[in-house]
Design a protein around this motif. Structure first.
Motif, short mmCIF file in Angstrom:
data_model
loop_
_atom_site.label_atom_id
_atom_site.label_comp_id
_atom_site.label_asym_id
_atom_site.label_seq_id
_atom_site.Cartn_x
_atom_site.Cartn_y
_atom_site.Cartn_z
N GLU A 216 0.82 -1.21 0.00
CA GLU A 216 0.00 0.00 0.00
C GLU A 216 0.86 1.26 0.00
OE1 GLU A 216 -3.46 2.06 2.70
OE2 GLU A 216 -3.41 -0.12 2.56
N ASP A 217 1.91 1.27 0.80
CA ASP A 217 2.79 2.45 0.85
C ASP A 217 3.47 2.70 -0.49
OD1 ASP A 217 2.14 2.81 3.50
OD2 ASP A 217 4.05 2.07 4.29
N TYR A 218 3.70 1.65 -1.26
CA TYR A 218 4.36 1.80 -2.55
C TYR A 218 3.39 2.27 -3.64
CZ TYR A 218 7.25 0.90 -6.61
OH TYR A 218 7.95 1.05 -7.78
N ILE A 219 2.18 1.71 -3.68
CA ILE A 219 1.27 2.01 -4.79
C ILE A 219 0.41 3.26 -4.57
CG2 ILE A 219 1.20 -0.38 -5.55
CD1 ILE A 219 -1.62 -0.59 -4.31
N ALA A 220 0.01 3.53 -3.33
CA ALA A 220 -0.92 4.64 -3.06
C ALA A 220 -0.39 6.01 -3.52
CB ALA A 220 -1.29 4.67 -1.58
N PRO A 221 0.88 6.35 -3.31
CA PRO A 221 1.36 7.65 -3.77
C PRO A 221 1.29 7.83 -5.29
CG PRO A 221 2.90 6.74 -2.18
CD PRO A 221 1.91 5.66 -2.51
N HIS A 222 1.18 6.72 -6.02
CA HIS A 222 1.08 6.77 -7.48
C HIS A 222 -0.38 6.74 -7.94
CE1 HIS A 222 5.40 6.27 -7.78
NE2 HIS A 222 5.29 5.29 -6.90
N GLY B 33 -0.60 -13.41 12.25
CA GLY B 33 0.32 -14.37 11.66
C GLY B 33 1.73 -13.83 11.57
N THR B 34 2.67 -14.68 11.90
CA THR B 34 4.09 -14.34 11.86
C THR B 34 4.82 -15.36 11.00
OG1 THR B 34 3.93 -13.43 14.08
CG2 THR B 34 6.13 -13.92 13.29
N MET B 35 5.70 -14.88 10.13
CA MET B 35 6.48 -15.77 9.27
C MET B 35 7.43 -16.60 10.12
SD MET B 35 7.51 -13.17 6.23
CE MET B 35 6.39 -11.81 5.92
N GLN B 36 7.48 -17.89 9.82
CA GLN B 36 8.38 -18.80 10.50
C GLN B 36 9.12 -19.64 9.46
OE1 GLN B 36 8.72 -18.72 13.86
NE2 GLN B 36 7.14 -17.15 13.98
N VAL B 37 10.33 -20.08 9.78
CA VAL B 37 11.11 -20.92 8.88
C VAL B 37 10.25 -22.12 8.45
CG1 VAL B 37 13.13 -22.42 8.68
CG2 VAL B 37 13.33 -20.20 9.81
N GLY B 38 10.22 -22.37 7.16
CA GLY B 38 9.44 -23.47 6.60
C GLY B 38 8.10 -23.05 6.03
N HIS B 39 7.61 -21.85 6.40
CA HIS B 39 6.34 -21.38 5.83
C HIS B 39 6.52 -21.12 4.34
CE1 HIS B 39 4.25 -19.65 9.67
NE2 HIS B 39 4.61 -20.90 9.81
N THR B 40 5.53 -21.53 3.57
CA THR B 40 5.46 -21.23 2.14
C THR B 40 4.16 -20.47 1.92
OG1 THR B 40 6.64 -23.27 1.63
CG2 THR B 40 5.47 -22.22 -0.18
N PHE B 41 4.23 -19.35 1.19
CA PHE B 41 3.05 -18.52 0.99
C PHE B 41 3.16 -17.76 -0.33
CE2 PHE B 41 6.13 -15.93 3.17
CZ PHE B 41 6.00 -14.66 2.62
N THR B 42 2.03 -17.20 -0.76
CA THR B 42 2.01 -16.42 -2.00
C THR B 42 1.74 -14.95 -1.69
OG1 THR B 42 -0.36 -16.64 -2.42
CG2 THR B 42 1.07 -18.39 -3.27
N ILE B 43 2.25 -14.13 -2.58
CA ILE B 43 1.88 -12.71 -2.65
C ILE B 43 1.35 -12.52 -4.06
CG2 ILE B 43 2.70 -10.32 -2.59
CD1 ILE B 43 4.94 -11.23 -0.74
N GLU B 44 0.11 -12.02 -4.19
CA GLU B 44 -0.50 -11.91 -5.52
C GLU B 44 -1.47 -10.74 -5.60
OE1 GLU B 44 -3.33 -15.36 -6.08
OE2 GLU B 44 -2.16 -16.17 -4.41
N PRO B 45 -0.97 -9.52 -5.41
CA PRO B 45 -1.87 -8.37 -5.41
C PRO B 45 -2.49 -8.08 -6.78
CG PRO B 45 0.39 -7.64 -5.45
CD PRO B 45 0.42 -9.13 -5.27
N MET B 46 -3.71 -7.59 -6.74
CA MET B 46 -4.39 -7.08 -7.94
C MET B 46 -4.31 -5.56 -7.81
SD MET B 46 -8.28 -7.84 -9.14
CE MET B 46 -9.04 -6.96 -10.49
N ILE B 47 -3.40 -4.94 -8.57
CA ILE B 47 -3.15 -3.50 -8.50
C ILE B 47 -4.05 -2.81 -9.52
CG2 ILE B 47 -1.41 -1.68 -8.64
CD1 ILE B 47 -0.90 -3.73 -6.38
N CYS B 48 -4.76 -1.77 -9.09
CA CYS B 48 -5.77 -1.12 -9.92
C CYS B 48 -5.47 0.34 -10.15
CB CYS B 48 -7.14 -1.23 -9.26
SG CYS B 48 -7.59 -2.90 -8.77
N GLU B 49 -5.78 0.82 -11.36
CA GLU B 49 -5.65 2.25 -11.66
C GLU B 49 -6.68 3.07 -10.89
OE1 GLU B 49 -3.91 2.90 -16.08
OE2 GLU B 49 -6.04 2.49 -15.94
#
Length: 119
Positions: free
Chosen positions: A12-18, A50-66
């Motif tokens: 959010e901090d990266y996309i909102a200013p744009h 939720g806190t990341m721990q060694v062995g966790h596998t997860f996705t990041i898949e944002p839908m960024i909109c104009e």
């Protein structure tokens, strides 16, 4: 480990200013014995536990909109568009938490087939 909710804050901090937004109803997720499992990885500021721990596998898949973050789900139950009809883009990475940090399991390597624009 780092909290999963920090990922949403960074996005959010990266996309909102744009002037961009991200659809909050779609999220990344844990990958394990069940493909879509906890944690939910929200792509905007949130209070999801939720806190990341060694062995966790997860996705990041944002839908960024104009435009707006609101979406319309088509009758096929899969296709989504923005409510205002403006453009959006989505990309997914699968990540593994290691003792040394994060490994992007879906990262391109020097042996990856080039995209058409890289030729």
């Amino acid at each position: 480990g780092k909290e999963y909710k920090g990922i949403g804050a960074i996005i959010e901090d990266y996309i909102a200013p744009h002037g961009y937004s991200t659809v909050r109803e779609f999220c990344g997720h844990g990958v394990g014995s069940v493909f879509h499992e906890t944690p939910n990885v929200i792509h905007a500021r949130n209070n999801e536990p939720g806190t990341m721990q060694v062995g966790h596998t997860f996705t990041i898949e944002p839908m960024i909109c104009e435009g707006v973050e609101k979406h319309i789900l088509w009758r096929d139950g899969w296709t989504a568009t923005t409510k205002d009809g403006k453009r959006s883009a989505q990309f997914e990475h699968t990540l593994l938490v290691t003792p040394d940090g994060i490994e992007a399991l879906t990262a391109r390597t020097e042996n990856s087939t080039p995209f058409w624009w890289e030729k």
